[in-house]
Design an enzyme around this catalytic site. Structure first.
Site, short mmCIF file in Angstrom:
data_model
loop_
_atom_site.label_atom_id
_atom_site.label_comp_id
_atom_site.label_asym_id
_atom_site.label_seq_id
_atom_site.Cartn_x
_atom_site.Cartn_y
_atom_site.Cartn_z
N SER A 1 -2.44 4.68 -14.28
CA SER A 1 -3.35 4.36 -15.41
C SER A 1 -3.70 2.88 -15.56
O SER A 1 -4.52 2.55 -16.42
CB SER A 1 -2.80 4.87 -16.76
OG SER A 1 -2.95 6.26 -16.88
N THR A 2 -3.08 2.00 -14.77
CA THR A 2 -3.30 0.56 -15.03
C THR A 2 -4.48 -0.03 -14.26
O THR A 2 -4.73 -1.23 -14.35
CB THR A 2 -2.03 -0.27 -14.70
OG1 THR A 2 -1.81 -0.24 -13.28
CG2 THR A 2 -0.81 0.25 -15.42
N GLY A 3 -5.20 0.82 -13.50
CA GLY A 3 -6.39 0.33 -12.79
C GLY A 3 -7.63 0.75 -13.55
O GLY A 3 -7.91 0.27 -14.66
N TYR B 1 -8.23 3.21 -15.33
CA TYR B 1 -8.00 3.78 -16.66
C TYR B 1 -7.62 2.72 -17.70
O TYR B 1 -7.50 3.04 -18.89
CB TYR B 1 -6.93 4.88 -16.59
CG TYR B 1 -7.47 6.23 -16.14
CD1 TYR B 1 -8.81 6.41 -15.81
CD2 TYR B 1 -6.63 7.35 -16.06
CE1 TYR B 1 -9.30 7.65 -15.40
CE2 TYR B 1 -7.12 8.59 -15.67
CZ TYR B 1 -8.45 8.74 -15.34
OH TYR B 1 -8.93 9.97 -14.95
N GLY C 1 -9.73 3.87 -6.19
CA GLY C 1 -8.39 3.31 -6.33
C GLY C 1 -7.37 3.95 -5.40
O GLY C 1 -7.66 4.28 -4.24
N VAL C 2 -6.18 4.16 -5.92
CA VAL C 2 -5.09 4.71 -5.10
C VAL C 2 -5.41 6.16 -4.71
O VAL C 2 -5.02 6.62 -3.63
CB VAL C 2 -3.74 4.54 -5.83
CG1 VAL C 2 -3.60 5.45 -7.02
CG2 VAL C 2 -2.59 4.70 -4.87
N ASP C 3 -6.13 6.86 -5.56
CA ASP C 3 -6.52 8.25 -5.28
C ASP C 3 -7.37 8.30 -4.00
O ASP C 3 -7.11 9.11 -3.07
CB ASP C 3 -7.33 8.76 -6.49
CG ASP C 3 -7.51 10.26 -6.53
OD1 ASP C 3 -7.09 10.93 -5.58
OD2 ASP C 3 -8.10 10.76 -7.51
N ASP D 1 0.85 -1.19 0.00
CA ASP D 1 0.00 0.00 0.00
C ASP D 1 0.89 1.24 0.00
O ASP D 1 1.61 1.50 0.97
CB ASP D 1 -0.87 -0.05 1.26
CG ASP D 1 -1.82 1.12 1.37
OD1 ASP D 1 -1.73 2.07 0.56
OD2 ASP D 1 -2.67 1.09 2.28
N ILE D 2 0.79 2.03 -1.04
CA ILE D 2 1.68 3.19 -1.19
C ILE D 2 1.45 4.23 -0.09
O ILE D 2 2.35 4.99 0.25
CB ILE D 2 1.49 3.82 -2.59
CG1 ILE D 2 2.68 4.70 -2.98
CG2 ILE D 2 0.19 4.61 -2.69
CD1 ILE D 2 2.71 5.10 -4.44
N1 AR6 Z 1 -1.23 1.45 -3.10
C1 AR6 Z 1 -0.59 1.18 -4.27
N2 AR6 Z 1 -1.24 0.93 -5.44
C2 AR6 Z 1 -2.59 0.95 -5.40
C3 AR6 Z 1 -3.33 1.24 -4.23
C4 AR6 Z 1 -2.60 1.51 -3.04
N3 AR6 Z 1 -3.19 1.79 -1.88
N4 AR6 Z 1 -4.65 1.19 -4.54
C5 AR6 Z 1 -4.74 0.88 -5.85
N5 AR6 Z 1 -3.50 0.72 -6.36
P1 AR6 Z 1 -6.14 3.30 -10.12
P2 AR6 Z 1 -5.76 4.78 -12.66
C6 AR6 Z 1 -3.09 0.38 -7.74
O1 AR6 Z 1 -7.44 2.77 -10.59
O2 AR6 Z 1 -5.86 3.52 -13.44
C7 AR6 Z 1 -9.32 7.03 -9.67
O3 AR6 Z 1 -10.70 7.03 -9.43
C8 AR6 Z 1 -4.06 -0.33 -8.63
O4 AR6 Z 1 -4.10 -1.73 -8.32
O5 AR6 Z 1 -6.02 3.79 -8.74
O6 AR6 Z 1 -4.67 5.75 -12.99
C9 AR6 Z 1 -8.81 8.41 -10.06
O7 AR6 Z 1 -9.51 9.44 -9.40
C10 AR6 Z 1 -3.45 -0.07 -10.00
O8 AR6 Z 1 -2.36 -0.96 -10.20
O9 AR6 Z 1 -5.64 4.55 -11.06
C11 AR6 Z 1 -9.04 8.43 -11.53
O10 AR6 Z 1 -10.38 8.77 -11.86
C12 AR6 Z 1 -2.86 1.34 -9.84
O11 AR6 Z 1 -2.83 1.60 -8.43
C13 AR6 Z 1 -8.77 7.01 -11.94
O12 AR6 Z 1 -9.04 6.21 -10.79
C14 AR6 Z 1 -3.65 2.44 -10.51
O13 AR6 Z 1 -5.06 2.17 -10.40
C15 AR6 Z 1 -7.33 6.80 -12.33
O14 AR6 Z 1 -7.16 5.50 -12.82
#
Ligand code: AR6
Length: 164
Positions: free
Chosen positions: A115-117, A119, A30-32, A8-9
């Site tokens: 972008s890999t979640g 997006y 997601g991570v946001d 977890d970042i």
């Molecule tokens: N720690 C590390 N990595 C994580 C965590 C964490 N706590 N949680 C998720 N990930 P995403 P995107 C990984 O969807 O694709 C949001 O709603 C996850 O498994 O968070 O850039 C934003 O507001 C994946 O590998 O981001 C945008 O609307 C990676 O983080 C949109 O999602 C990115 O997944 C951005 O989409």
């Protein structure tokens, strides 16, 4: 220096963690979502003053309740199949984040797989771009790729080991 960790970042003790944000910079899933929960409501207050960001851009804030001193909010591209400039936009998101870290004199930065979640960017295609951009800054920064799954960490490790 480039490192790959799994986890977890939001728990990392680094100068900056990068947020995979959307152009509003006002939070999301997601991570946001995890970063905003970890930092507390003051982060959203600061983000409201940033006026959003375009795809490929990055903006820096404080980290508030996080261990990380700063959050760099980077907007990666939505994946539409690879023919709409996604690779260039993803590279810019990494490069602009690294540039901001260097300009602020930071010594360590951790990235999620931008972008890999939600997006939809394929991890196998996103990872070489992340690593290539990191090479430009590894002499002056400790760069951590923080993967949320064993599978993603294995992709990073494999691509890094192929370079060696
Ligand atoms: N720690 C590390 N990595 C994580 C965590 C964490 N706590 N949680 C998720 N990930 P995403 P995107 C990984 O969807 O694709 C949001 O709603 C996850 O498994 O968070 O850039 C934003 O507001 C994946 O590998 O981001 C945008 O609307 C990676 O983080 C949109 O999602 C990115 O997944 C951005 O989409």
């Amino acid at each position: 220096m480039i490192e790959v960790v799994e986890g977890d970042i939001t728990l990392l003790d680094v100068d900056a963690i990068v947020n995979a944000a959307n152009p509003s910079l006002l939070g999301g899933g997601g991570v946001d979502g995890a970063i905003h929960r970890g930092a507390g409501p003051e982060l959203l207050e600061e983000c409201r003053r940033l006026g959003g960001a375009e795809t490929g851009e990055a903006k820096i804030t404080r980290g508030y309740k996080l261990k990380a001193r700063h959050v760099i909010h980077a907007v990666g591209p939505v994946w539409y199949g690879g023919h709409r400039g996604e690779a260039q936009a993803l590279a810019r998101a990494y490069r602009n984040s690294l540039k901001l870290a260097a300009e602020h004199g930071l010594k360590s930065i951790a990235f999620p797989a931008i972008s890999t979640g939600a997006y939809g960017y394929p991890i196998e295609q996103a990872t070489p771009i992340a690593i290539r951009e990191a090479h430009g800054y590894e002499a002056s920064l400790r760069i951590v790729f923080c993967c949320f799954s064993r599978h993603d960490a294995d992709v990073y490790r494999r691509i890094l080991s192929l370079e060696a």
